[in-house]
Design an enzyme around this catalytic site. Structure first.
Site, PDB file in Angstrom:
ATOM      1  N   GLY A 224       0.772  -1.233   0.000  1.00  0.00           N
ATOM      2  CA  GLY A 224       0.000   0.000   0.000  1.00  0.00           C
ATOM      3  C   GLY A 224       0.803   1.282   0.000  1.00  0.00           C
ATOM      4  O   GLY A 224       0.287   2.333  -0.384  1.00  0.00           O
ATOM      5  N   ASP A 225       2.068   1.231   0.420  1.00  0.00           N
ATOM      6  CA  ASP A 225       2.911   2.434   0.445  1.00  0.00           C
ATOM      7  C   ASP A 225       4.334   2.033   0.071  1.00  0.00           C
ATOM      8  O   ASP A 225       5.300   2.391   0.744  1.00  0.00           O
ATOM      9  CB  ASP A 225       2.862   3.069   1.833  1.00  0.00           C
ATOM     10  CG  ASP A 225       3.465   4.483   1.861  1.00  0.00           C
ATOM     11  OD1 ASP A 225       3.748   5.030   0.776  1.00  0.00           O
ATOM     12  OD2 ASP A 225       3.655   5.032   2.957  1.00  0.00           O
ATOM     13  N   LEU A 226       4.459   1.278  -1.016  1.00  0.00           N
ATOM     14  CA  LEU A 226       5.723   0.623  -1.336  1.00  0.00           C
ATOM     15  C   LEU A 226       6.591   1.483  -2.238  1.00  0.00           C
ATOM     16  O   LEU A 226       6.697   1.276  -3.440  1.00  0.00           O
ATOM     17  CB  LEU A 226       5.454  -0.746  -1.973  1.00  0.00           C
ATOM     18  CG  LEU A 226       6.656  -1.693  -2.067  1.00  0.00           C
ATOM     19  CD1 LEU A 226       7.355  -1.856  -0.728  1.00  0.00           C
ATOM     20  CD2 LEU A 226       6.227  -3.033  -2.619  1.00  0.00           C
TER      21      LEU A 226
END
Length: 284
Positions: free
Chosen positions: A189-191
Site C-alpha cells: 500500500g505504500d511501497l
C-alpha cells in the site's frame, strides 16, 4: 529520552535493562531509536501526537503482510497510543536481495482476497486511508482512494477551480480507463524505495505498510513513481507475475492517488504532476 524509552518498555512489558539509545534519522512522522539491551536491539518509534490507532494499525499491517511468510517483516513486541516497539532489522544488501524482493512482491500480489479494501480504515503516511469492503475495483479506487484525497485537497485549499473540475470529471469517467474484472490481492500500500530495507544476510524486509486488498498494478505504479527499485526487482517480479502490456496506459491514474496524498501532505510542489495526469484523462 531514556526516561521515555523506560516508560515505553514498561508498558510493553519488556523487562530488560536499557543500555545505549541511538536516534535513527529518516522518519518524517515519528522519532525513531535503536535501543540496546544485553539481550537484544529494539527499534522504537515514538510520536506524542500520533493519530488515534496509528501504531495499532502499523502493527496490524505488518501482521497482514507477514501472514504467508513471503517476505520478512519486523516482529512487533508491543504498541501503544504514542509508540511501537519492533525488532531491529539490520543488514546490508547481498547480490540476491533485489531478486528476492521482486519475487516476494509478486508472490504477495498472488495472495488473493474476496473483496477490495480492508475491514478497518488505516493510514497512508499520517493521513487517514479509507477502506471498508467493495466488490468493484473501479468503485473502490474512485470512492475509497481518489475521492477522499480530492475532497481533502479541496478542504486544504489545494484544489483550484480548474483542477477541481478536472478531478471530478475524472471520477465520473474512471470506468472508461480502469478494468473492473481484477481479483483483489494483498498490497503493501505504500511501497516506495524507502519502505523496504535489507536485513541479515541480505534478506529484504518490508516496513511502514498501508495495507489493503487491491489491484496489483496499483502497487506497481507507485513503485515506479519515485524510484528506489532497480530493473532486477521488476525482472524477478515478471518471472512470477507478468505485467500486462496495457499497464503503461493505466499507470498514471494509479499514481494519481499517491500524488494527491503528497499534495495534501507537502503542498503545491506536487500540484503540477497532479495537473498533468488530470489533463491527460479528464473529459473536461
Amino acid at each position: 529520552m531514556n526516561a521515555v524509552i523506560e516508560e515505553i518498555f514498561r508498558q510493553a512489558e519488556i523487562h530488560e535493562e536499557i543500555g545505549q539509545v541511538e536516534p535513527v534519522a529518516g522518519g518524517d512522522i515519528s522519532a525513531a531509536y535503536l535501543v540496546h539491551t544485553k539481550k537484544h536491539v529494539y527499534f522504537v518509534k515514538h510520536h506524542d501526537e500520533a493519530p488515534r490507532d496509528f501504531f495499532r494499525q502499523e502493527a496490524a499491517g505488518l501482521c497482514f503482510l507477514g501472514e504467508e511468510r513471503l517476505l520478512k517483516v519486523p516482529a512487533v513486541y508491543g504498541w501503544g497510543d504514542t509508540w511501537i516497539v519492533m525488532e531491529a532489522v539490520r543488514g546490508s544488501a547481498a547480490p540476491q536481495t533485489e531478486e528476492e524482493l521482486g519475487r516476494g512482491i509478486a508472490q504477495l500480489h498472488d495472495t488473493k482476497g474476496t473483496f477490495f479494501g480492508l475491514e478497518e480504515d488505516n493510514f497512508i503516511g499520517e493521513l487517514p486511508q479509507v477502506n471498508g469492503w467493495e466488490g468493484s475495483w473501479t468503485r473502490f479506487l474512485r470512492d475509497k482512494r481518489l475521492k477522499p484525497q480530492i475532497e481533502l485537497a479541496k478542504s486544504l485549499g489545494r484544489l483550484p477551480l480548474k483542477r477541481e473540475k478536472k478531478a471530478y470529471s475524472l471520477l465520473d469517467h474512471l470506468h472508461d480507463y480502469i478494468p473492473d474484472h481484477r481479483h483483489p490481492v494483498k498490497l503493501h500500500g505504500d511501497l516506495w524505495g524507502g519502505n523496504w530495507i535489507s536485513g541479515e544476510n541480505g534478506v529484504p524486509c518490508l516496513i511502514d505498510p498501508a495495507v489493503f486488498y487491491g489491484d496489483h498494478e496499483f502497487e506497481l505504479a507507485f513503485m515506479q513513481l519515485f524510484g528506489g527499485f532497480t530493473s532486477a526487482v521488476f525482472h524477478a517480479y515478471e518471472e512470477i507475475k507478468p505485467i500486462d502490456a496495457l499497464f503503461k496506459d493505466r499507470k498514471p491514474l494509479y499514481q494519481l492517488y499517491y500524488l494527491l496524498v503528497h499534495l495534501n501532505m507537502f503542498g503545491e510542489s506536487y500540484g503540477g504532476a497532479v495537473d498533468r495526469i488530470l489533463k491527460r484523462y479528464a473529459k473536461t
